[in-house]
Scaffold this motif. Structure first.
Motif, PDB file in Angstrom:
ATOM      1  N   ILE A  82      43.274 -42.818   3.363  1.00  0.00           N
ATOM      2  CA  ILE A  82      43.337 -43.824   4.427  1.00  0.00           C
ATOM      3  C   ILE A  82      44.610 -44.675   4.266  1.00  0.00           C
ATOM      4  CG2 ILE A  82      41.974 -45.617   3.278  1.00  0.00           C
ATOM      5  CD1 ILE A  82      40.607 -46.003   6.045  1.00  0.00           C
ATOM      6  N   ALA A  83      45.070 -44.774   3.017  1.00  0.00           N
ATOM      7  CA  ALA A  83      46.286 -45.552   2.765  1.00  0.00           C
ATOM      8  C   ALA A  83      47.502 -44.925   3.434  1.00  0.00           C
ATOM      9  CB  ALA A  83      46.525 -45.680   1.269  1.00  0.00           C
ATOM     10  N   VAL A  84      47.409 -43.639   3.737  1.00  0.00           N
ATOM     11  CA  VAL A  84      48.517 -42.943   4.414  1.00  0.00           C
ATOM     12  C   VAL A  84      48.807 -43.630   5.757  1.00  0.00           C
ATOM     13  CG1 VAL A  84      49.193 -40.769   5.521  1.00  0.00           C
ATOM     14  CG2 VAL A  84      48.110 -40.753   3.279  1.00  0.00           C
ATOM     15  N   PHE A  85      47.741 -44.086   6.431  1.00  0.00           N
ATOM     16  CA  PHE A  85      47.930 -44.747   7.725  1.00  0.00           C
ATOM     17  C   PHE A  85      48.685 -46.068   7.545  1.00  0.00           C
ATOM     18  CE2 PHE A  85      44.321 -41.939   8.457  1.00  0.00           C
ATOM     19  CZ  PHE A  85      44.763 -41.276   9.594  1.00  0.00           C
ATOM     20  N   ALA A  86      48.361 -46.755   6.445  1.00  0.00           N
ATOM     21  CA  ALA A  86      49.070 -48.005   6.160  1.00  0.00           C
ATOM     22  C   ALA A  86      50.542 -47.715   5.886  1.00  0.00           C
ATOM     23  CB  ALA A  86      48.426 -48.715   4.978  1.00  0.00           C
ATOM     24  N   VAL A  87      50.790 -46.650   5.101  1.00  0.00           N
ATOM     25  CA  VAL A  87      52.177 -46.273   4.793  1.00  0.00           C
ATOM     26  C   VAL A  87      52.913 -45.926   6.092  1.00  0.00           C
ATOM     27  CG1 VAL A  87      53.647 -44.568   3.639  1.00  0.00           C
ATOM     28  CG2 VAL A  87      51.643 -45.464   2.467  1.00  0.00           C
ATOM     29  N   ILE A  88      52.243 -45.158   6.957  1.00  0.00           N
ATOM     30  CA  ILE A  88      52.883 -44.751   8.217  1.00  0.00           C
ATOM     31  C   ILE A  88      53.211 -45.979   9.072  1.00  0.00           C
ATOM     32  CG2 ILE A  88      52.508 -43.537  10.421  1.00  0.00           C
ATOM     33  CD1 ILE A  88      50.924 -41.432   8.791  1.00  0.00           C
ATOM     34  N   SER A  89      52.294 -46.943   9.111  1.00  0.00           N
ATOM     35  CA  SER A  89      52.548 -48.115   9.954  1.00  0.00           C
ATOM     36  C   SER A  89      53.729 -48.914   9.411  1.00  0.00           C
ATOM     37  CB  SER A  89      51.296 -48.971  10.098  1.00  0.00           C
ATOM     38  OG  SER A  89      50.964 -49.526   8.861  1.00  0.00           O
ATOM     39  N   VAL A  90      53.819 -49.061   8.088  1.00  0.00           N
ATOM     40  CA  VAL A  90      54.968 -49.773   7.502  1.00  0.00           C
ATOM     41  C   VAL A  90      56.247 -48.978   7.778  1.00  0.00           C
ATOM     42  CG1 VAL A  90      56.003 -50.638   5.375  1.00  0.00           C
ATOM     43  CG2 VAL A  90      53.553 -50.823   5.711  1.00  0.00           C
ATOM     44  N   TRP A  91      56.152 -47.691   7.590  1.00  0.00           N
ATOM     45  CA  TRP A  91      57.286 -46.780   7.809  1.00  0.00           C
ATOM     46  C   TRP A  91      57.840 -46.962   9.232  1.00  0.00           C
ATOM     47  CZ3 TRP A  91      56.335 -40.751   7.293  1.00  0.00           C
ATOM     48  CH2 TRP A  91      57.470 -40.062   7.696  1.00  0.00           C
ATOM     49  N   LEU A  92      56.954 -46.887  10.201  1.00  0.00           N
ATOM     50  CA  LEU A  92      57.406 -46.972  11.595  1.00  0.00           C
ATOM     51  C   LEU A  92      57.985 -48.353  11.913  1.00  0.00           C
ATOM     52  CD1 LEU A  92      54.578 -45.002  13.427  1.00  0.00           C
ATOM     53  CD2 LEU A  92      56.881 -44.226  12.873  1.00  0.00           C
ATOM     54  N   CYS A  93      57.322 -49.383  11.384  1.00  0.00           N
ATOM     55  CA  CYS A  93      57.805 -50.743  11.655  1.00  0.00           C
ATOM     56  C   CYS A  93      59.187 -50.961  11.036  1.00  0.00           C
ATOM     57  CB  CYS A  93      56.832 -51.779  11.112  1.00  0.00           C
ATOM     58  SG  CYS A  93      55.364 -51.876  12.113  1.00  0.00           S
ATOM     59  N   VAL A  94      59.345 -50.527   9.786  1.00  0.00           N
ATOM     60  CA  VAL A  94      60.644 -50.703   9.117  1.00  0.00           C
ATOM     61  C   VAL A  94      61.719 -49.930   9.881  1.00  0.00           C
ATOM     62  CG1 VAL A  94      61.947 -50.122   7.020  1.00  0.00           C
ATOM     63  CG2 VAL A  94      59.725 -51.217   6.836  1.00  0.00           C
ATOM     64  N   ALA A  95      61.410 -48.680  10.223  1.00  0.00           N
ATOM     65  CA  ALA A  95      62.389 -47.856  10.953  1.00  0.00           C
ATOM     66  C   ALA A  95      62.744 -48.522  12.286  1.00  0.00           C
ATOM     67  CB  ALA A  95      61.824 -46.456  11.179  1.00  0.00           C
ATOM     68  N   MET A  96      61.721 -49.028  12.975  1.00  0.00           N
ATOM     69  CA  MET A  96      61.925 -49.645  14.285  1.00  0.00           C
ATOM     70  C   MET A  96      62.832 -50.878  14.167  1.00  0.00           C
ATOM     71  SD  MET A  96      58.812 -50.798  16.739  1.00  0.00           S
ATOM     72  CE  MET A  96      58.258 -52.129  15.697  1.00  0.00           C
ATOM     73  N   VAL A  97      62.543 -51.729  13.191  1.00  0.00           N
ATOM     74  CA  VAL A  97      63.348 -52.960  13.043  1.00  0.00           C
ATOM     75  C   VAL A  97      64.772 -52.596  12.621  1.00  0.00           C
ATOM     76  CG1 VAL A  97      63.555 -55.152  11.811  1.00  0.00           C
ATOM     77  CG2 VAL A  97      61.322 -54.383  12.577  1.00  0.00           C
ATOM     78  N   ILE A  98      64.917 -51.603  11.763  1.00  0.00           N
ATOM     79  CA  ILE A  98      66.266 -51.199  11.334  1.00  0.00           C
ATOM     80  C   ILE A  98      67.052 -50.660  12.538  1.00  0.00           C
ATOM     81  CG2 ILE A  98      67.544 -49.435  10.015  1.00  0.00           C
ATOM     82  CD1 ILE A  98      65.564 -49.906   7.740  1.00  0.00           C
ATOM     83  N   ILE A  99      66.409 -49.834  13.330  1.00  0.00           N
ATOM     84  CA  ILE A  99      67.107 -49.251  14.489  1.00  0.00           C
ATOM     85  C   ILE A  99      67.520 -50.355  15.471  1.00  0.00           C
ATOM     86  CG2 ILE A  99      66.819 -47.757  16.523  1.00  0.00           C
ATOM     87  CD1 ILE A  99      64.923 -46.034  14.691  1.00  0.00           C
ATOM     88  N   VAL A 100      66.566 -51.212  15.803  1.00  0.00           N
ATOM     89  CA  VAL A 100      66.873 -52.281  16.770  1.00  0.00           C
ATOM     90  C   VAL A 100      67.938 -53.223  16.199  1.00  0.00           C
ATOM     91  CG1 VAL A 100      65.901 -54.308  17.918  1.00  0.00           C
ATOM     92  CG2 VAL A 100      64.651 -52.177  17.926  1.00  0.00           C
ATOM     93  N   GLY A 101      67.730 -53.632  14.944  1.00  0.00           N
ATOM     94  CA  GLY A 101      68.675 -54.553  14.311  1.00  0.00           C
ATOM     95  C   GLY A 101      70.067 -53.952  14.216  1.00  0.00           C
ATOM     96  N   SER A 102      70.131 -52.671  13.844  1.00  0.00           N
ATOM     97  CA  SER A 102      71.446 -52.027  13.678  1.00  0.00           C
ATOM     98  C   SER A 102      72.144 -51.869  15.014  1.00  0.00           C
ATOM     99  CB  SER A 102      71.284 -50.654  13.022  1.00  0.00           C
ATOM    100  OG  SER A 102      70.764 -50.805  11.743  1.00  0.00           O
ATOM    101  N   VAL A 103      71.408 -51.430  16.030  1.00  0.00           N
ATOM    102  CA  VAL A 103      72.045 -51.206  17.341  1.00  0.00           C
ATOM    103  C   VAL A 103      72.496 -52.549  17.929  1.00  0.00           C
ATOM    104  CG1 VAL A 103      71.653 -50.422  19.705  1.00  0.00           C
ATOM    105  CG2 VAL A 103      70.850 -49.045  17.804  1.00  0.00           C
ATOM    106  N   MET A 104      71.595 -53.541  17.877  1.00  0.00           N
ATOM    107  CA  MET A 104      71.957 -54.846  18.434  1.00  0.00           C
ATOM    108  C   MET A 104      73.061 -55.511  17.600  1.00  0.00           C
ATOM    109  SD  MET A 104      70.254 -55.426  21.194  1.00  0.00           S
ATOM    110  CE  MET A 104      70.458 -57.172  21.433  1.00  0.00           C
ATOM    111  N   GLY A 105      72.928 -55.408  16.283  1.00  0.00           N
ATOM    112  CA  GLY A 105      73.943 -55.973  15.393  1.00  0.00           C
ATOM    113  C   GLY A 105      75.279 -55.275  15.591  1.00  0.00           C
ATOM    114  N   GLY A 106      75.218 -53.959  15.710  1.00  0.00           N
ATOM    115  CA  GLY A 106      76.436 -53.172  15.941  1.00  0.00           C
ATOM    116  C   GLY A 106      77.074 -53.552  17.267  1.00  0.00           C
TER     117      GLY A 106
END
Lengths: 525, 235
Positions: free
Chosen positions: A16-40
């Motif tokens: 069940i912890a896999v779902f927690a890992v996936i949610s953190v994974w997606l959130c981190v990826a999402m913030v990095i993508i948005v932050g990098s594109v907007m920052g760039g």
């Protein structure tokens, strides 16, 4: 030791912890993508703004401009040679551009520059297309049209100066892939950089009579060229040296249109400029400073009393010497301007003095502050929004850990019965949450960074499937490609926040686990 | 005369069941000597498991005291009590209570890990594993050391639980119905194992409702309605 051991074991065994890992994974990826594109986006905007202005900009934001700019340049070189590298005046105004061979017209911003000085204070030189391959052939002075000729095998050849410059370029850039593609063959059109008119009699060169001579104009590349959506390259429809007709409205000092009305001038296409800022490349045309000054009646004009008005410029661009603090430089130049203006106060007309009073001395960043601040706020807002959305992950981790604690109640009793403390049990779950955060953050950072690095390729692939899938339009977003730079420090901060948030998400269930009474837990069904 | 290892003095315990108060133990006093094998017998609901939990410092009495090796357990801090529970007392439960994610060997090693810090563990790990193997061998599970609890029979699980209780060489072993969930033959094997441990000097307190199981002990205390009704030597 048991805390680390059980944390790692639960991480491996509690699916069940896999779902927690996936949610953190997606959130981190999402913030990095948005932050990098907007920052760039913001960084590119700043970089281009600086590249197209200069360190310091002196401007009174009127179309009349301000006088005594040249005296001030000389004064700057005299009084502060330690900080001032180069200074150049600029005039900007508005007009209409028409290509002589067509009825195509477009409203444009006409910028009067001293080309050599302008290139020295900013990156404008790097934006020129013909000047890149045919260095030294771009000029804003009077010029003829260059023609391609043919050799004895009917292979197209450029005018001598163009051939020499292109040869020099190819020697300096042996790895330029495009040069290898531009193979000249007999009886074929010239395949190399740019579009030229052809002299079918055979000789290359500059032809025409005195009447064909006209001042050069550098035109923003979006104004006259067509962009090929698939490749992003420009199809140069007009030939170098084609006549461009500029219509401008000279204003009197009082801001009215002069009695002679609009002025129409014939110029020749000397080059096109691609600064990669859409708002500039779509509207700006550059002509010689002195000529524009004359056309706009901003050069000295004869007065009824026999005197002359002083020449005026719209802007002064000043580049500072390397290592000079830009804000300090602005302060010193600002003080110097005030001294200069006060010195002239009893010698200039009231109107000229007012124009000089309206002058602002600003850094390039202050000049663009409204635009940059707006984008900066947008970036913070979007990143914060996605950050808030990421709170969902924290709640999800809380829920998942709650479920795990409920499922593991009896195990908690067992662990406590063998001597584990409440804090120790709580630490197992907090560590478990942190481990989930670390794993999710690593996966999110790697996948987010890879996505950002290949974001343009991904878009191109999507566009190859369906043109409507293009999400980044250079017309809308100013830049022709999506910013794809990932900043390590930002990634580390995002990962650290994700790890801490995961720990916090697991905290309440962990405290509950720590408080479980072992006797009750052992009886738990 | 053997030294008293554990003594319960006038222990009282009540539970709140909704609005009603359930008196489980009414002033129970009992002494356990070092090396003794004591059985606490009683019917279901007589308070024997509660007494065992209090003797093992898993639960706190409402009144009375439990003195272990001269120290009043409930005058100690939680941390000190947990330390005693970890190093001095071993628990064996009716339902084994092994962690399903761990192998037999890992379950046995767990109390050792609880006793050691993360820094000292690397240097002790080898010795601890060696000892855990020895104990797993002692309880007859040498070939099952790498198996998970779900892969074991009931008797094997209880042997694993005994091995876990023994790994820190506790002075006191508390067994709550250790054969309650096993068939007679397997239960006999477990009781033989406990008797063997006692022969080697291990102090054991066993809670049971079964007279035959209680016959393995040297002494049997009968509990009824939260009070000791009999305290007999069975030898």
């Amino acid at each position: 030791m048991y805390k680390l051991f059980l944390t790692l074991r639960y991480l491996r065994k509690r699916r069940i912890a896999v779902f927690a890992v996936i949610s953190v994974w997606l959130c981190v990826a999402m913030v990095i993508i948005v932050g990098s594109v907007m920052g760039g986006f913001l960084d590119t905007l700043k970089e281009r703004s600086r590249g197209l202005l200069s360190d310091i900009v002196i401007d009174n934001k009127t179309l009349q401009g301000f006088p005594y700019y040249q005296d001030f340049i000389e004064r700057l070189h005299e009084t502060m040679p330690d900080i001032v590298e180069t200074a150049t005046p600029v005039i900007y105004n508005y007009g209409i551009l028409r290509v002589e061979s067509s009825s195509f017209t477009k409203p444009v911003r006409i910028v009067g520059i001293r080309l050599d000085e302008y290139r020295a204070v900013n990156d404008f030189g790097n934006s020129l297309f013909y000047d890149k391959y045919y260095r030294g052939t771009t000029t804003l002075g009077e010029q003829y049209k260059p023609f391609i000729g043919f050799d004895e095998l009917d292979t197209p050849i450029l005018p001598l100066d163009h051939e020499a410059a292109l040869k020099k370029y190819s020697l300096a850039h042996p790895d330029d892939e495009q040069l290898k593609e531009w193979k000249r063959l007999p009886n074929r059109r010239f395949p190399g950089p740019g579009t030229f008119d052809v002299n079918f009699d055979g000789e290359p060169g500059y032809f025409g009579n005195e009447r064909d001579k006209a001042p050069g104009v550098i035109v923003g590349c979006n104004i006259i060229n067509e962009r090929i959506p698939e490749t992003g390259a420009y199809d140069r429809v007009y030939r170098r040296g084609d006549k461009m007709i500029l219509t401008i409205l000279p204003l009197t000092l009082s801001g009215k249109v002069g009695i002679e009305g609009a002025t129409t001038v014939v110029t020749r296409l000397a080059d096109d400029s691609r600064t990669r800022v859409f708002e500039i490349d779509d509207v700006c045309c550059y002509v010689d400073f002195k000529r524009l000054q004359d056309w706009l009646l901003m050069s000295p004009q004869l007065l009824e009393d026999g005197g002359k008005t002083p020449a005026r410029a719209s802007q002064l661009l000043i580049s500072l010497k390397p290592g000079v603090d830009i804000v300090e430089g602005r302060k010193r130049i600002g003080t110097e301007w005030e001294k200069f203006r006060d010195l002239l106060s009893d010698r200039v007309s009231r109107f000229d003095y007012r124009l000089m009073q309206m002058v602002d001395v600003q850094t390039w960043e202050e000049m663009q502050i409204q635009f940059i601040a707006a984008v900066e706020k947008e970036r913070i807002l979007v990143t914060a929004l996605f950050g808030v959305i990421s709170l969902v992950a924290v709640v999800l981790i809380g829920c998942i850990f709650w479920m795990i604690v409920v499922q593991k109640t009896r195990d908690i009793g067992i662990i406590k019965s063998i001597g584990a403390s409440a804090q120790g049990v709580a630490m197992i779950f907090v560590s478990f949450g942190i481990a989930v955060g670390v794993l999710g953050a690593i996966l999110g950072a790697v996948s987010g960074a890879v996505f950002v690095w290949y974001i343009n390729d991904i878009q191109n692939w999507l566009v190859s499937l369906d043109k409507d899938l293009r999400v980044w339009s250079p017309d809308v977003y100013s830049f022709d490609s999506i910013p794809n730079v990932v900043k390590l420090d930002e990634v580390l901060v995002i990962c650290a926040i994700a790890i801490v948030a995961s720990g916090i998400g697991a905290l309440i269930p962990a405290i509950i686990a720590g408080r479980v009474w072992p006797v009750k837990a052992l009886r738990y069904e | 005369m053997s030294k008293v290892l554990l003594r319960a003095n006038n222990v009282q315990k009540r539970y709140q069941m909704g609005k009603a108060t359930l008196e489980v133990l009414h002033g129970v006093s009992v002494s356990i000597n070092a090396g003794e094998f004591l059985a606490i017998r009683g019917a279901s609901g007589s308070g024997k498991s509660t007494l065992m939990h209090i003797l093992g410092a898993l639960d706190i009495p409402d009144a009375g005291s439990v003195v272990y090796d001269g120290v009043d357990l409930f005058s100690l801090s939680n941390r000190e009590r947990e330390r005693i529970r970890c190093l001095q007392i071993g628990f064996i439960f009716q339902f084994y209570h092994l962690l399903p994610e761990l192998t037999v060997l890992e379950n046995v090693l767990l109390p050792r890990m609880v006793a050691e810090g993360v820094l000292s563990w690397p240097s002790l790990k080898g010795k601890a594993r060696e000892k855990a193997y020895e104990i797993v061998d002692l309880v007859g599970l040498k070939n099952r050391a790498s198996h998970r609890p779900t892969e074991l029979s009931g008797g094997e699980r209880q042997r694993a639980a005994i091995a876990r209780a023994l790994v820190n060489s506790p002075r006191l072993l508390l067994a709550d119905e250790p054969t309650g969930n096993l068939d007679r033959r397997t239960g006999k094997g477990i009781l033989d194992l406990l008797a063997g441990l006692n022969d080697q000097g291990q102090t054991i307190v066993m809670v049971t409702h079964d007279a035959q199981s209680a016959s393995y002990a040297h002494r049997c205390v009968s509990l009824k309605d939260g009070q000791i009704t009999k305290d007999l030597d069975t030898d």
